[in-house]
Design a protein around this motif. Structure first.
Motif, short mmCIF file in Angstrom:
data_model
loop_
_atom_site.label_atom_id
_atom_site.label_comp_id
_atom_site.label_asym_id
_atom_site.label_seq_id
_atom_site.Cartn_x
_atom_site.Cartn_y
_atom_site.Cartn_z
N TYR A 1 5.20 -3.38 0.83
CA TYR A 1 5.99 -2.94 2.11
C TYR A 1 5.79 -1.78 2.78
N ALA A 2 5.30 -0.58 1.89
CA ALA A 2 4.83 0.48 2.62
C ALA A 2 3.51 0.49 3.26
N ARG A 3 2.55 -0.51 2.90
CA ARG A 3 1.38 -0.80 3.52
C ARG A 3 1.75 -1.39 5.15
N ILE A 4 2.75 -2.23 5.08
CA ILE A 4 3.02 -2.98 6.18
C ILE A 4 3.48 -1.95 7.19
N LEU A 5 4.56 -1.08 6.65
CA LEU A 5 5.05 -0.02 7.63
C LEU A 5 4.15 0.78 8.17
N LYS A 6 3.10 1.41 7.42
CA LYS A 6 2.08 2.06 8.04
C LYS A 6 1.28 1.59 9.13
N GLU A 7 0.91 0.23 8.78
CA GLU A 7 0.19 -0.56 9.76
C GLU A 7 0.73 -0.83 10.94
N LEU A 8 2.12 -1.07 10.92
CA LEU A 8 2.95 -1.12 12.14
C LEU A 8 3.08 0.01 13.07
N SER A 9 3.40 0.96 12.25
CA SER A 9 3.63 2.57 12.93
C SER A 9 2.29 2.96 13.63
N GLU A 10 1.08 2.62 13.08
CA GLU A 10 -0.16 2.95 13.59
C GLU A 10 -0.51 1.94 14.72
#
Length: 398
Positions: free
Chosen positions: A358-367
């Motif tokens: 989930y943290a990887r997804i959040l990082k991907e979306l925020s960038e």
């Protein structure tokens, strides 16, 4: 507004009326100035009988009735769809306000654009909350992990008979039905789906009672008309079957909820079983976008409603499907990472392996799609159409 019917007669004197139930049903045309608009133009025609007859008329019957009345729909002031079905739509909180929102059902021999049979008309096109939400869901998917979303979110201006419906733009959105499934799962679209609604109570007069809803949780329900977790009747008013109601399929749903609930699947078995029954990457992407949106009105973030679960039978796994995102961008107290829990996505995201995912997804979306550059550019494009020009009053996007 003119009611009419057509009679055809052959050389032998045999005749046939159109519509088939004429004169009980009629066709409609209107004499009026054209709608002037920078966005799509829709017009909905409903005669006085179907609109104002006491008890049965659309505006005079029980507000929450889903029975269709008949009308005519005109697309771009030129393409006419006669004898369609229509009704008001929306939750007990969303049906009373004006302008009313509609579900339209087109006839099989003349579907709407792209071959769809049903569309929803929403009052929320004048603000960007829901339209922006669907665009961000579209961008949240990847080639290997698509995210379900509405194939069309169209800004429109509409008249109901002669009168502009609402003071600004409305929106057309596709409901979660068979056409939606075929778009999002083109090779695996024959499975059941359930709408997460919360259990509501109504009076004999058709009004929601003052008691708070019993919000849905993604868990097993062991009490109800037939005690025991395997009884569909314990789940029916929390998870409404949709798409193919005749099947009344609950077994796949109950199987998913058994795994999601710690009371029936302990931690030692959970990680392996949840991978087998839920498309985790796609569902976490939907959940991440709705968390970023501060969407307090959906299951496991706030109120237990406003989502669907879909079971893809060939793949053999379920998907979280987004729905009803008009209350996005409204709160600052919605955690992007939900607190721990014993069921649903609160349990899933707080398992170590899925917390990292989930943290990887959040990082991907925020960038990417959640960058200020992308979101601002998208909203400016919508403003240029003359449709929704802002998010709800008193809120900010980022």
């Amino acid at each position: 507004l003119v009611n009419f019917m057509i009679e055809a007669r052959d050389a032998s004197g045999h005749s046939r009326l159109y519509p088939r139930l004429a004169p009980e049903r009629t066709l409609l045309f209107v004499v009026d100035d054209r709608i002037q608009s920078t966005v799509s133009r829709y017009r909905l025609l409903v005669n006085a009988k179907n609109l104002n007859t006491p008890v049965t008329g659309l505006a005079r019957r029980l507000l929450h009735s889903d029975e269709l009345v008949r009308g005519t729909f005109i697309f771009e002031e030129s393409e006419v769809y006669y004898d369609i079905g229509l009704r008001y739509r929306g939750s007990p909180w969303n049906r009373p306000p004006e302008p009313k929102m509609f579900r339209l059902r087109f006839n099989g021999d003349k579907p709407f654009t792209d071959g769809v049979k049903r569309i929803n008309i929403s009052r929320y096109g004048s603000v960007q909350n829901e339209g922006t939400a669907y665009q961000l869901l579209l961008k949240a998917g990847t080639e290997s992990t698509p995210v379900p979303y509405s194939p069309r979110y169209t800004y429109v201006n509409m008249k109901l008979n002669f009168t502009p419906h609402g003071s600004g733009a409305l929106s057309e959105i596709r409901p979660v039905d068979g056409d939606y499934m075929s778009f999002n799962w083109p090779s695996d679209s024959d499975g059941p789906a359930w709408k997460v609604t919360g259990k509501l109570a109504f009076t004999d007069g058709g009004q929601k009672t003052d008691s708070s809803p019993d919000w849905t949780q993604l868990k097993t329900y062991t009490t109800g008309p037939y005690p025991g977790e395997a009884s569909p009747e314990n789940y029916r008013y929390y998870f409404n079957p949709t798409v193919d109601n005749d099947e009344d399929a609950f077994a796949p749903l109950i199987g998913l909820l058994r795994v999601m609930d710690k009371a029936t699947t302990p931690d030692a078995e959970y990680d392996e079983k949840i991978e087998e029954i839920l498309n985790i990457d796609s569902s976490l992407r939907v959940f991440a976008v709705r968390s970023f949106l501060s969407d307090w009105d959906t299951v496991d973030i706030g109120n237990g409603q406003n989502a669907y679960l879909y079971y893809a039978p060939i793949e053999g796994r379920h998907y979280l499907v987004p729905w009803d995102m008009d209350h996005t961008f409204e709160r600052t107290d919605v955690a992007v990472g939900p607190p721990g829990g014993t069921n649903g996505f609160r349990r899933l995201i707080n398992r170590p392996i899925y917390k990292r995912q989930y943290a990887r997804i959040l990082k991907e979306l925020s960038e990417g799609s959640w960058s200020e550059k992308y979101v601002s550019s998208w909203m400016n494009l919508v403003i240029e159409t003359g449709a929704g020009g802002r998010v709800s009053p008193g809120t900010s996007l980022l």
